[in-house]
Design an enzyme around this catalytic site. Structure first.
Site, PDB file in Angstrom:
ATOM      1  N   CYS A  20       9.009  -2.897   5.327  1.00 28.76           N
ATOM      2  CA  CYS A  20       9.948  -4.001   5.552  1.00 28.76           C
ATOM      3  C   CYS A  20       9.291  -5.295   5.075  1.00 28.76           C
ATOM      4  CB  CYS A  20      10.282  -4.094   7.034  1.00 28.76           C
ATOM      5  SG  CYS A  20      11.215  -5.574   7.460  1.00 28.76           S
ATOM      6  N   VAL A  21       9.878  -5.899   4.052  1.00 29.40           N
ATOM      7  CA  VAL A  21       9.375  -7.173   3.545  1.00 29.40           C
ATOM      8  C   VAL A  21      10.421  -8.240   3.853  1.00 29.40           C
ATOM      9  CG1 VAL A  21       8.654  -8.486   1.522  1.00 29.40           C
ATOM     10  CG2 VAL A  21       8.019  -6.070   1.728  1.00 29.40           C
ATOM     11  N   HIS A  32       5.567 -14.930  -2.357  1.00 30.69           N
ATOM     12  CA  HIS A  32       4.719 -13.755  -2.189  1.00 30.69           C
ATOM     13  C   HIS A  32       5.533 -12.477  -1.952  1.00 30.69           C
ATOM     14  CE1 HIS A  32       0.534 -12.512  -1.562  1.00 30.69           C
ATOM     15  NE2 HIS A  32       1.053 -11.564  -0.816  1.00 30.69           N
ATOM     16  N   ARG A  90      19.541  -3.373   9.965  1.00 25.21           N
ATOM     17  CA  ARG A  90      19.403  -2.186   9.100  1.00 25.21           C
ATOM     18  C   ARG A  90      18.403  -1.169   9.650  1.00 25.21           C
ATOM     19  NH1 ARG A  90      21.130  -6.497   6.927  1.00 25.21           N
ATOM     20  NH2 ARG A  90      22.446  -6.502   5.064  1.00 25.21           N
ATOM     21  N   GLU A 104       0.818  -1.220   0.000  1.00 21.61           N
ATOM     22  CA  GLU A 104       0.000   0.000   0.000  1.00 21.61           C
ATOM     23  C   GLU A 104       0.857   1.277   0.000  1.00 21.61           C
ATOM     24  OE1 GLU A 104      -0.935  -2.757   2.083  1.00 21.61           O
ATOM     25  OE2 GLU A 104      -2.246  -3.214   0.376  1.00 21.61           O
TER      26      GLU A 104
HETATM   27  N1  RBF Z   1       3.683  -6.524   3.963  1.00 23.46           N
HETATM   28  C1  RBF Z   1       4.871  -6.054   4.376  1.00 23.46           C
HETATM   29  O1  RBF Z   1       5.040  -4.843   4.507  1.00 23.46           O
HETATM   30  N2  RBF Z   1       5.910  -6.916   4.654  1.00 23.46           N
HETATM   31  C2  RBF Z   1       5.808  -8.260   4.512  1.00 23.46           C
HETATM   32  O2  RBF Z   1       6.783  -8.973   4.800  1.00 23.46           O
HETATM   33  C3  RBF Z   1       4.563  -8.774   4.053  1.00 23.46           C
HETATM   34  N3  RBF Z   1       4.422 -10.103   3.856  1.00 23.46           N
HETATM   35  C4  RBF Z   1       3.233 -10.586   3.395  1.00 23.46           C
HETATM   36  C5  RBF Z   1       3.093 -11.950   3.164  1.00 23.46           C
HETATM   37  C6  RBF Z   1       1.889 -12.454   2.716  1.00 23.46           C
HETATM   38  C7  RBF Z   1       1.768 -13.931   2.478  1.00 23.46           C
HETATM   39  C8  RBF Z   1       0.796 -11.575   2.483  1.00 23.46           C
HETATM   40  C9  RBF Z   1      -0.542 -12.090   1.978  1.00 23.46           C
HETATM   41  C10 RBF Z   1       0.930 -10.227   2.687  1.00 23.46           C
HETATM   42  C11 RBF Z   1       2.138  -9.710   3.161  1.00 23.46           C
HETATM   43  N4  RBF Z   1       2.290  -8.341   3.376  1.00 23.46           N
HETATM   44  C12 RBF Z   1       3.495  -7.853   3.807  1.00 23.46           C
HETATM   45  C13 RBF Z   1       1.149  -7.398   3.238  1.00 23.46           C
HETATM   46  C14 RBF Z   1       1.072  -6.724   1.866  1.00 23.46           C
HETATM   47  O3  RBF Z   1       2.064  -5.710   1.747  1.00 23.46           O
HETATM   48  C15 RBF Z   1      -0.312  -6.048   1.700  1.00 23.46           C
HETATM   49  O4  RBF Z   1      -0.560  -5.202   2.785  1.00 23.46           O
HETATM   50  C16 RBF Z   1      -1.441  -7.064   1.587  1.00 23.46           C
HETATM   51  O5  RBF Z   1      -1.166  -8.025   0.612  1.00 23.46           O
HETATM   52  C17 RBF Z   1      -2.780  -6.350   1.238  1.00 23.46           C
HETATM   53  O6  RBF Z   1      -2.676  -5.662  -0.001  1.00 23.46           O
END
Ligand code: RBF
Length: 166
Positions: free
Chosen positions: A88-89, A96, A135, A67
């Site tokens: 942070c991902v 995903h 980080r 978002e």
């Molecule tokens: N959002 C993050 O900011 N970091 C993440 O590590 C992250 N991992 C996700 C893993 C999965 C399996 C899903 C379904 C969503 C994740 N999201 C994560 C949320 C994503 O950025 C978003 O908010 C949702 O997919 C709704 O659009």
């Protein structure tokens, strides 16, 4: 590209333009909140250390990193001088995370290409939580600091482009 030999908080304060009067928007993802909160704090402190008034910093949260693109786009429309997008991902068991990172990276890059306000890439993409912590105020510094310095430099860049003799 590795940050292994680069501390994200290292910068020469004398090389940073004075940021007094700059209006900065920060959009922050709620996912991995312990990390994004530290990045946000680093960004705010560094902005203020370089002259940005607290009241000129607008912080908005979004649910997840995906978002950030919409959030940053709305902040641009609201009329700030630069936007910092913080998220942070962390690598998961499925691909995903890669789709999210690709979407955010492409989306933020596109905003920079088509809009007139610099959008700074504050997305940490790591293999695990430890790398993220390193980080976000750990041994690699704080990417929020780096983003703040970059935002200030890009606002200054634009000002110098508009008035090249100043
Ligand atoms: N959002 C993050 O900011 N970091 C993440 O590590 C992250 N991992 C996700 C893993 C999965 C399996 C899903 C379904 C969503 C994740 N999201 C994560 C949320 C994503 O950025 C978003 O908010 C949702 O997919 C709704 O659009």
């Amino acid at each position: 590209m590795a940050t292994k030999n680069h501390n994200l908080s290292d910068y020469d304060i004398t090389s940073v333009p004075n940021a007094t009067g700059m209006k900065i928007g920060i959009v922050v993802a709620e996912w991995n909140e312990s990390i994004t909160a530290s990045l946000l704090e680093g960004a705010k402190q560094t902005l203020m250390k370089n002259g940005v008034f607290p009241e000129d910093i607008t912080v908005m949260t979004v649910p997840g990193s995906f978002e950030l693109v919409y959030g940053a786009s709305q902040m641009v429309k609201a009329g700030v001088d630069a936007v910092i997008a913080i998220g942070c991902v962390i690598r998961g068991d499925t691909p995903h995370d890669r789709y999210i990172c690709q979407g955010v990276t492409y989306g933020l890059a596109r905003l920079n290409a088509v809009q007139d306000v610099p959008v700074i890439y504050g997305l940490i993409t790591t293999l695990d939580m430890q790398q993220a912590e390193e980080r976000a105020g750990g041994k690699m510094g704080n990417k929020g600091d780096e983003c703040a310095v970059t935002a200030i430099k890009m606002v200054d860049f634009k000002r110098r482009m508009v008035t090249p003799n100043n």
